[in-house]
Design an enzyme around this catalytic site. Structure first.
Site, PDB file in Angstrom:
ATOM      1  N   TRP A  73       0.900  -1.164   0.000  1.00  0.00           N
ATOM      2  CA  TRP A  73       0.000   0.000   0.000  1.00  0.00           C
ATOM      3  C   TRP A  73       0.931   1.205   0.000  1.00  0.00           C
ATOM      4  O   TRP A  73       1.648   1.452   0.973  1.00  0.00           O
ATOM      5  CB  TRP A  73      -0.885  -0.032   1.247  1.00  0.00           C
ATOM      6  CG  TRP A  73      -1.955   1.008   1.277  1.00  0.00           C
ATOM      7  CD1 TRP A  73      -3.169   0.949   0.670  1.00  0.00           C
ATOM      8  CD2 TRP A  73      -1.922   2.258   1.978  1.00  0.00           C
ATOM      9  NE1 TRP A  73      -3.889   2.085   0.945  1.00  0.00           N
ATOM     10  CE2 TRP A  73      -3.149   2.903   1.741  1.00  0.00           C
ATOM     11  CE3 TRP A  73      -0.980   2.899   2.779  1.00  0.00           C
ATOM     12  CZ2 TRP A  73      -3.462   4.148   2.283  1.00  0.00           C
ATOM     13  CZ3 TRP A  73      -1.289   4.141   3.310  1.00  0.00           C
ATOM     14  CH2 TRP A  73      -2.526   4.753   3.058  1.00  0.00           C
ATOM     15  N   GLY A 101       5.351  -0.818   7.008  1.00  0.00           N
ATOM     16  CA  GLY A 101       5.682   0.288   7.910  1.00  0.00           C
ATOM     17  C   GLY A 101       6.416   1.392   7.183  1.00  0.00           C
ATOM     18  O   GLY A 101       6.404   1.458   5.951  1.00  0.00           O
ATOM     19  N   GLU A 489     -20.956   8.843  11.533  1.00  0.00           N
ATOM     20  CA  GLU A 489     -20.570   7.480  11.136  1.00  0.00           C
ATOM     21  C   GLU A 489     -21.264   7.100   9.817  1.00  0.00           C
ATOM     22  O   GLU A 489     -20.660   6.485   8.937  1.00  0.00           O
ATOM     23  CB  GLU A 489     -20.910   6.507  12.279  1.00  0.00           C
ATOM     24  CG  GLU A 489     -20.682   5.036  11.993  1.00  0.00           C
ATOM     25  CD  GLU A 489     -19.262   4.666  11.595  1.00  0.00           C
ATOM     26  OE1 GLU A 489     -18.358   5.492  11.684  1.00  0.00           O
ATOM     27  OE2 GLU A 489     -19.072   3.519  11.148  1.00  0.00           O
ATOM     28  N   LYS A 493     -19.374   6.091   6.340  1.00  0.00           N
ATOM     29  CA  LYS A 493     -19.619   4.823   5.627  1.00  0.00           C
ATOM     30  C   LYS A 493     -19.950   5.104   4.158  1.00  0.00           C
ATOM     31  O   LYS A 493     -19.431   4.452   3.265  1.00  0.00           O
ATOM     32  CB  LYS A 493     -20.790   4.037   6.231  1.00  0.00           C
ATOM     33  CG  LYS A 493     -20.594   3.335   7.539  1.00  0.00           C
ATOM     34  CD  LYS A 493     -19.672   2.154   7.506  1.00  0.00           C
ATOM     35  CE  LYS A 493     -18.271   2.577   7.786  1.00  0.00           C
ATOM     36  NZ  LYS A 493     -17.825   2.552   9.172  1.00  0.00           N
TER      37      LYS A 493
END
Ligand code: F6R
Length: 616
Positions: A73, A101, A489, A493
């Site tokens: 990623w 990391g 929230e 979403k």
């Protein structure tokens, strides 16, 4: 975020590596790669999905007894094949490395290595690791020693796996600030950043600690750890644990998406999380650990630190903790808290909330709070072996089971269930909870899984609504009081999986600015339980309707709001008091899911996002 799988066995490990990568796909990635030893290090990489890597491997007939594989990623350098892992140490292809990391001092190291003649072929921070290992190998001639010397020069958080072309029967892995575990199998030994990647070969896991470096052979392994003060390393043993993850828990079964599966698992997830109180006669502080009562007795306030959806759970809890237990509570976004200079109070309990327990900002914020002088911390987390669980003094494990869809659903409702328990415990300790109320709470908790099941039944109506949303570019979510974080929230979403721009507002704030956005193109979703703020909310909704805004209202059976032109209503059961935020969340999760389906987006792996955000 990135994923690592490593394997060394008596048989060809390529299928294990590929299957492991498939199981890590949910974490989010933009390129994938594999290297195996087979008369030299043999590498394949792609910016496509793992399925494409599997095709490359099959066309190439790649096989080997040892290998490491990775899903990347992107952080340093765009997603492209050149930046995909594994990285070789320069053109010599002697050392291969995969890394999760961020190496914070990579620029200085890169400069030194370039001056020493090392050539860089990628834009990543990872490439310095391979070169450092190569550099030290030239003097130590031992891969393990070389890795120890290399990691001693790194600053930042990492989990790495390294192979040396000249020592093909050995893989070295190291952990510092990013999860990494070993898997002990019948035919070989394995390593991964997530236990789910290894379930196909073993359940026996050894979780590495910070500073551990392990060497894996097909028939044995050894762990050495670096003493933070003396910098000397010595051999250590870490417990072997039997993972209780089942393959079914990480497989789709009859569902189309993990998000769908996880939404519908919520009754069971909440029941599992509350298992210890469902048949209990009282709510005890011991639910939070043997030292909890002593710590809670001294607690004068709560500071909640979290990110994203977990932060929203914290915002809901603030209303509960203050109104029911009379305990002051502040809630902070972990990435903000860690870089400001807040005033610490030793008796304020720090509560870290995290599904993964690996969110870098939440972990750092908790550490920072400790440094500032907060005496005690509590972790509310879904992953038993996570860093957060190990870092905190007290812990409560949500038992949602693995959450694989990037959009958090069952983790949120189970976090709320734990926060209700926490509120009840404090209410009791502070004499705000007479026994009739405690009994009422226990009855409510026992009914909660069924209430969630009932809320899920509104799915057909939500599907209808979703059809209207798929063409929209923006949406506004409104709530008041404890339902304002639920509106936040809902907006999160919708935006993360359907890419529709969505904002949440406290409905009373509407006329202070956002009302200017409202016209017939702007759907407005309102959370309208039959609570004390309903009449106030209704006035706010009138303001929207008067400007032509289309209203989608999630009400209770007894909320006195009428359906009319431009006003669509879905009704849940009657007002459920303190549990209302949990139930009103369900339609919003379903709405986001069905709008994403309509739009054809990648529901479980939305673009640019990752499941566990292990970097800053
Ligand atoms: C949204 C979502 C994220 C996470 C956030 C924190 O659906 O999943 O906002 O809630 O990244 O993650 P955890 O809870 O693992 O710390």
């Amino acid at each position: 975020m990135c994923g690592i799988v490593g394997a060394i066995a008596r048989e060809n490990v390529v299928p294990v590596l590929l299957e492991g990568l498939l199981r890590l796909e949910y974490r989010g990635y933009d390129s994938a790669g594999i290297v195996v030893t087979n008369g030299g290090l043999h590498r394949l990489r792609t910016t496509e999905r793992v399925a494409e890597l599997a095709k490359l491997v099959s066309n190439d007939k790649t096989e080997g007894f040892a290998g490491i594989a990775h899903t990347r990623w992107a952080t340093h350098g765009v997603p492209c094949e050149r930046n995909a892992h594994p990285h070789f140490s320069g053109n010599e292809k002697k050392i291969a490395v995969v890394h999760n990391g961020i190496i914070e001092n990579h620029e200085t190291i890169r400069q030194d290595l370039q001056e020493a003649g090392f050539e860089f072929l990628s834009d990543t921070d990872t490439e310095v690791i391979g070169h450092l290992v190569s550099k030290h190998l030239a003097t130590t001639h031992d891969l393990l020693d070389a890795v120890f010397l290399a990691v001693a020069e790194l600053r930042g958080a990492y989990a790495i796996a390294v192979m040396d072309e000249e020592q093909p029967g050995r893989i070295i892995v190291a952990r510092n600030g990013a999860p990494l575990l070993l898997g002990l199998g019948e035919n070989g030994n394995y390593a991964a950043s997530d236990a789910s990647a290894l379930l196909q070969v073993t359940r026996k896991m050894v979780y590495l600690e910070e500073g551990d470096v392990a060497e894996l052979y097909h028939d044995r392994y050894r762990i050495r750890t670096c003493d933070a003060t003396t910098k000397l390393n010595s051999e250590v043993t870490r417990p072997v644990r039997e993972s209780d993850l089942t393959r079914e828990a990480v497989e789709l079964g009859p569902y189309a998406h993990f998000m769908q599966k996880e939404i519908f698992e919520q009754p069971v997830a909440v029941a599992n999380t509350l298992e210890m109180v469902l048949n209990a006669q009282s709510i005890s502080p011991r639910l939070f650990g043997s030292k909890a009562e002593e710590i809670f007795q001294k607690t004068s306030g709560i500071l909640i630190l979290a990110c994203g959806t977990s932060y929203h759970a914290g915002l809901v809890a603030k209303y509960w903790l203050e109104s029911i237990s009379g305990l002051p509570c502040s809630v902070e976004i972990a990435s903000e808290y860690r870089y400001r200079e807040p005033i610490a109070n030793p008796s304020t309990l720090v509560v870290g909330i995290s599904q993964s327990g690996e969110t870098a900002d939440t972990l750092a914020a908790l550490n920072y709070a400790k440094l500032l002088g907060h005496d005690h911390s509590l972790a509310i987390c879904n992953v038993p072996e996570s860093a957060l669980i190990r870092q905190a003094d007290l812990r409560f494990l949500t038992r949602a089971g693995p959450e694989i869809g990037v959009a958090s659903t069952k983790a949120f409702t189970t976090q709320l269930a734990v926060l209700i328990l926490l509120t009840s415990v404090f209410a009791k300790l502070r004499n705000k909870f007479p026994s009739e109320l405690e009994q009422e709470m226990l009855i409510g908790l026992r009914h909660l899984p069924v209430s969630i099941q009932l809320a899920l039944q509104i799915e057909p109506q939500i599907k209808e609504w979703a059809r209207n949303f798929s063409q929209k570019r923006h949406a506004l979510f409104l709530g008041r009081g404890i339902h304002y974080p639920i509106a936040m929230e809902g907006a999160l979403k919708l935006k993360e999986i359907s890419y529709i721009h969505a904002e949440a507002y406290a409905a009373g704030e509407l006329k202070h600015g956002p009302l200017a956005l409202v016209d017939k193109e702007m759907p407005v979703i309102a959370i309208a339980p039959n609570d004390v703020l309903l009449e106030k909310l209704k006035s706010n909704l009138q303001e929207v309707r008067a400007r032509g805004g289309e209203l989608y209202v999630i009400a209770d059976a007894d909320s006195n709001i009428k359906e009319s032109e431009g006003v669509h209503i879905i009704r849940l059961a009657g007002y459920s008091g303190m549990f209302s935020p949990m139930l009103h969340t369900i339609p919003l999760q379903l709405l986001a899911y069905h709008v994403a389906l309509q739009k054809g987006t990648d529901v479980d792996k939305p673009r640019n996002l990752a499941k566990a955000v292990t970097v800053e």
